[in-house]
Write a protein that holds these residues in place. Structure first.
Motif, short mmCIF file in Angstrom:
data_model
loop_
_atom_site.label_atom_id
_atom_site.label_comp_id
_atom_site.label_asym_id
_atom_site.label_seq_id
_atom_site.Cartn_x
_atom_site.Cartn_y
_atom_site.Cartn_z
N ARG A 43 46.96 -12.92 -96.11
CA ARG A 43 45.52 -12.81 -95.87
C ARG A 43 45.44 -13.84 -94.68
O ARG A 43 46.34 -14.97 -94.64
CB ARG A 43 44.66 -13.67 -97.03
N ASP A 44 44.69 -13.59 -93.67
CA ASP A 44 44.39 -14.48 -92.31
C ASP A 44 45.79 -14.77 -91.67
O ASP A 44 45.85 -16.04 -91.07
CB ASP A 44 43.66 -15.75 -92.90
N ASN A 45 46.56 -13.79 -91.60
CA ASN A 45 47.84 -13.94 -91.17
C ASN A 45 48.73 -15.22 -91.40
O ASN A 45 49.30 -15.88 -90.81
CB ASN A 45 47.79 -13.99 -89.50
N ASN A 46 48.45 -15.67 -92.70
CA ASN A 46 48.97 -16.93 -93.30
C ASN A 46 50.53 -16.44 -93.99
O ASN A 46 50.55 -16.09 -95.14
CB ASN A 46 48.29 -17.46 -94.31
N VAL A 47 51.55 -16.16 -93.12
CA VAL A 47 52.78 -15.55 -93.86
C VAL A 47 53.29 -16.73 -94.58
O VAL A 47 54.13 -16.33 -95.49
CB VAL A 47 53.74 -15.38 -92.52
N GLU A 48 53.30 -17.92 -94.20
CA GLU A 48 53.89 -19.08 -95.16
C GLU A 48 53.28 -19.07 -96.40
O GLU A 48 54.26 -19.10 -97.46
CB GLU A 48 53.70 -20.45 -94.41
N GLN A 49 52.11 -18.84 -96.56
CA GLN A 49 51.67 -18.84 -97.93
C GLN A 49 52.00 -17.64 -98.57
O GLN A 49 52.19 -17.56 -99.85
CB GLN A 49 50.07 -18.88 -97.98
N ALA A 50 52.15 -16.68 -97.94
CA ALA A 50 52.35 -15.25 -98.71
C ALA A 50 54.00 -15.35 -99.06
O ALA A 50 54.30 -15.01 -99.98
CB ALA A 50 52.46 -13.96 -97.81
N LEU A 51 54.97 -16.05 -98.24
CA LEU A 51 56.29 -16.25 -98.55
C LEU A 51 56.50 -17.12 -99.98
O LEU A 51 57.20 -16.82 -100.75
CB LEU A 51 56.80 -16.89 -97.31
#
Length: 69
Positions: A7-15
């Motif tokens: 969501r919202d290009n938040n790759v760290e949170q997705a990881l």
């Protein structure tokens, strides 16, 4: 299959979410275990040790619930 939405290009949170899901499912433990070949006798011994560990943990919890510890 694990699906994670970014969501919202938040790759760290997705990881972080992916790692947490994989940890809960035991995927990391499985990958570590399958890294090398495990002989059937070693596998049986490991499974037996895990079963003993689970039984002891269950027994401890039961004793604690009953107020004996």
């Amino acid at each position: 299959m694990v699906t994670i939405v970014v969501r919202d290009n938040n790759v760290e949170q997705a990881l972080r979410a992916l790692k947490k899901k994989m940890q809960r499912e035991g995927t990391f433990r499985e990958m570590k275990r399958r890294k090398f070949y495990e002989k059937p006798s070693e596998r049986r011994a490991r499974q037996k040790a895990e079963a003993v560990r689970r039984a002891r943990k269950l027994q401890r919890k039961k004793m604690q619930r009953e107020g004996l510890i």
